[in-house]
Design an enzyme around this catalytic site. Structure first.
Site, short mmCIF file in Angstrom:
data_model
loop_
_atom_site.label_atom_id
_atom_site.label_comp_id
_atom_site.label_asym_id
_atom_site.label_seq_id
_atom_site.Cartn_x
_atom_site.Cartn_y
_atom_site.Cartn_z
N GLY A 287 0.85 -1.19 0.00
CA GLY A 287 0.00 0.00 0.00
C GLY A 287 0.88 1.23 0.00
O GLY A 287 0.96 1.98 -0.96
N ARG A 288 1.63 1.38 1.10
CA ARG A 288 2.43 2.58 1.32
C ARG A 288 3.41 2.85 0.17
O ARG A 288 3.49 3.96 -0.34
CB ARG A 288 3.21 2.44 2.62
CG ARG A 288 3.88 3.72 3.08
CD ARG A 288 4.77 3.45 4.28
NE ARG A 288 4.12 2.73 5.33
CZ ARG A 288 3.44 3.28 6.33
NH1 ARG A 288 3.31 4.58 6.41
NH2 ARG A 288 2.87 2.53 7.27
N TYR A 327 1.32 8.23 15.33
CA TYR A 327 2.56 7.42 15.37
C TYR A 327 3.81 8.30 15.51
O TYR A 327 4.91 7.82 15.23
CB TYR A 327 2.73 6.61 14.08
CG TYR A 327 1.49 5.93 13.55
CD1 TYR A 327 0.97 4.81 14.17
CD2 TYR A 327 0.86 6.41 12.40
CE1 TYR A 327 -0.16 4.18 13.66
CE2 TYR A 327 -0.27 5.78 11.90
CZ TYR A 327 -0.77 4.67 12.53
OH TYR A 327 -1.88 4.05 12.02
N CYS A 359 -8.71 21.00 18.37
CA CYS A 359 -8.64 21.38 19.78
C CYS A 359 -7.90 20.32 20.60
O CYS A 359 -8.49 19.70 21.48
CB CYS A 359 -10.06 21.58 20.29
SG CYS A 359 -10.11 22.06 22.01
N GLU A 360 -6.67 20.08 20.25
CA GLU A 360 -5.84 19.14 21.02
C GLU A 360 -4.38 19.57 20.93
O GLU A 360 -3.90 19.92 19.84
CB GLU A 360 -5.96 17.71 20.48
CG GLU A 360 -7.36 17.17 20.60
CD GLU A 360 -7.43 15.70 20.97
OE1 GLU A 360 -6.45 15.16 21.50
OE2 GLU A 360 -8.51 15.13 20.73
N TYR A 388 -2.44 6.27 3.80
CA TYR A 388 -2.96 6.45 5.17
C TYR A 388 -3.07 7.95 5.52
O TYR A 388 -2.86 8.35 6.65
CB TYR A 388 -2.08 5.71 6.19
CG TYR A 388 -1.82 4.28 5.77
CD1 TYR A 388 -2.84 3.35 5.77
CD2 TYR A 388 -0.55 3.87 5.34
CE1 TYR A 388 -2.62 2.04 5.35
CE2 TYR A 388 -0.32 2.57 4.91
CZ TYR A 388 -1.36 1.67 4.92
OH TYR A 388 -1.14 0.39 4.50
N1 LLP Z 1 -1.73 -6.25 4.11
C1 LLP Z 1 -2.26 -6.23 5.34
C2 LLP Z 1 -2.92 -7.41 5.85
C3 LLP Z 1 -2.16 -5.07 6.12
O1 LLP Z 1 -2.67 -5.06 7.34
C4 LLP Z 1 -1.52 -3.93 5.59
C5 LLP Z 1 -1.41 -2.70 6.37
C6 LLP Z 1 -0.99 -3.99 4.29
C7 LLP Z 1 -1.12 -5.17 3.58
C8 LLP Z 1 -0.30 -2.85 3.62
O2 LLP Z 1 0.91 -2.54 4.23
P1 LLP Z 1 1.90 -1.47 3.58
O3 LLP Z 1 2.41 -2.00 2.28
O4 LLP Z 1 1.12 -0.22 3.37
O5 LLP Z 1 2.97 -1.31 4.56
N2 LLP Z 1 -1.97 3.59 9.31
C9 LLP Z 1 -0.60 3.15 9.43
C10 LLP Z 1 -0.33 1.91 8.63
C11 LLP Z 1 -1.24 0.76 8.98
C12 LLP Z 1 -1.00 -0.44 8.12
C13 LLP Z 1 -2.05 -1.44 8.35
N3 LLP Z 1 -1.93 -2.59 7.54
C14 LLP Z 1 0.32 4.30 9.03
O6 LLP Z 1 -0.19 5.37 8.67
O7 LLP Z 1 1.54 4.18 9.09
#
Ligand code: LLP
Length: 435
Positions: A287-288, A327, A359-360, A388
């Site tokens: 994703g990221r 985070y 307001c935090e 995200y």
């Molecule tokens: N697969 C599963 C089962 C996951 O839980 C996640 C992310 C991904 C794939 C994708 O991971 P990536 O490639 O994006 O690292 N909100 C947090 C990140 C939470 C990720 C949750 N799961 C942030 O802003 O850093």
């Protein structure tokens, strides 16, 4: 600062692709997320090519939670990607974007009966997170008169170098079934009337800037694959979960590449499957890496307060970008209308803290940054906000969420309009006794 290739400063203004961010902010208003479609495509291609260089049966499942906008999902659908989905909402959007149901995986540790029956109805595979969930799905599949194809998510009991809130493979995490218990879970799936186990799933965590943990994860998965093949499971896919992290500290973070990732992970996977004598598809759920650097969040400076520190008060806070508050994440910030080399001269710059309108006390976008002198009316660009960012936004303090724009070469379009106060009010009711 080292910008990614699609970000530049021209005549003192920050540009994304060929688009002047100050013009976009003027036209669409602020706050505003702006995403570069070409950059998403380039990031995807790097990932895909690195993996397919090793193996011909690779499937990318874009992690829809990173940004679930339909326009973004359509970009991935056009590239042949499926999606890691975590809710019935993400399921519907992925299908609406034209993704192939065979390339969707319904993940998560807590699914409702509706989630599961919708998955079955749409012929989408489910990643199970407990034996209890297996029983839940078996009963729903029986009622529907279908066989549910599933994987289990294994908990590899791995500590990884990232923020504890996004390290999902720890032995103590809520996710997955411990490797020691996974074979009996698969046996239970084989014994269940309406279930067919076809996959193996894992996710060790997010924002990981080293490749070794992913290679270790592959070792764990191969050892599980061997054990479950022995009891008769015919594995059609092995899903290693999320992808690489990104260098939010643009000048100092390491920048691991998809090629390095593939060099570390694929030999473990390929040697493993050949020694077991199977050829499952290799699935990965980034994703990221695909989204983060494609996007900037533009935010207008409302006022500047010079007290014990200099506070730059902008119109986007943790209602729109939760990561710094949640985070302690770092995002580079740039004064988009003062982005030229003249503006960045050492002697001109001052240390400021960029704060949101919520307001935090914790509503701080960026602590103690050296920026050119900032005044009200200036435009702040917050970089690397594609993953995200909008997807974790809220209406806290009854603030309507902002718009999202996508650019593609010379094209630009609104992929989500801003909400209004009317949007906020329309789901609320006046109670009969309050009329
Ligand atoms: N697969 C599963 C089962 C996951 O839980 C996640 C992310 C991904 C794939 C994708 O991971 P990536 O490639 O994006 O690292 N909100 C947090 C990140 C939470 C990720 C949750 N799961 C942030 O802003 O850093």
């Amino acid at each position: 600062m080292r910008y990614p290739a699609h970000i530049s400063d021209k005549k003192g203004h920050l540009h994304i692709g060929s688009h002047d961010t100050t013009v976009l902010a003027q036209k669409y208003g602020t706050p505003l997320y702006v995403t570069d479609e070409q950059r998403i495509r380039e990031n995807y291609q790097l990932y895909y090519d690195a993996l397919t260089g090793y193996y011909d049966k690779v499937q990318v499942l874009y992690a829809a939670k990173a940004n679930g906008n339909l326009a973004v999902l359509k970009v991935f659908a056009s590239l042949g990607a499926g999606a890691d989905i975590f809710s019935t909402g993400e399921l519907h959007l992925a299908l609406a974007a034209g993704m192939n149901p065979e390339h969707l995986l319904f993940n998560g540790s807590s699914k409702t009966d509706t989630d599961l029956s919708t998955a079955l109805d749409k012929k989408i595979r489910v990643s199970l997170d407990s034996v209890d969930e297996l029983l839940q799905l078996d009963a729903i599949a029986e009622k529907a008169g279908v066989t549910a194809e599933v994987s289990f998510r294994v908990n590899p009991a791995m500590d990884v170098p990232t923020h504890p809130k996004i390290a999902t493979g720890l032995a103590t995490s809520k996710f997955g079934i411990p490797a020691g218990e996974i074979v009996s879970a698969y046996q239970a799936a084989m014994d269940a009337e309406n279930i067919l186990p076809v996959g193996l799933h894992c996710h060790i965590g997010s924002q990981i800037l080293e490749v070794e943990p992913f290679a270790k994860e592959a070792e764990v998965l191969i050892s599980v694959a061997r054990d479950i093949t022995d009891i008769g499971v015919k594995l059609r896919f092995m899903d290693v979960g999320g992808g690489l992290g990104v260098p939010y500290h643009r000048d100092t973070d390491p920048v691991p590449t998809p090629a390095e990732y593939a060099d570390a992970v694929m030999p473990v996977f390929l040697d493993g499957i050949s020694s077991i004598g199977i050829r499952p598809e290799f699935w990965v759920e980034p994703g990221r890496y695909l989204l983060a650097d494609s996007t900037v969040l533009l935010s207008r400076v409302n006022s500047v307060k010079r007290s014990h520190k200099t506070f730059v008060n902008v119109d986007a806070g943790f209602n729109l970008l939760l990561r710094p508050a949640m985070y302690d994440s770092y995002h580079e910030v740039v004064v988009a209308n003062k982005a030229g080399p003249e503006d960045s001269k050492e002697d001109k710059r001052e240390v400021v803290t960029v704060t949101g309108p919520i307001c935090e006390t914790g509503d701080i976008i960026a602590h103690d940054r050296l920026l050119p002198p900032v005044e009200s009316g200036d435009l702040i660009a917050i970089l690397d906000t594609g993953a995200y960012g909008f997807s974790m936004s809220s209406q806290y303090n009854s603030r309507p969420r902002c718009a999202e724009v996508m650019v593609n070469d010379s094209l630009e379009g609104l992929m989500r309009r801003a909400e209004s106060i009317i949007d906020i009010k329309q789901t609320m009711n006046t109670l009969p006794w309050q009329k």
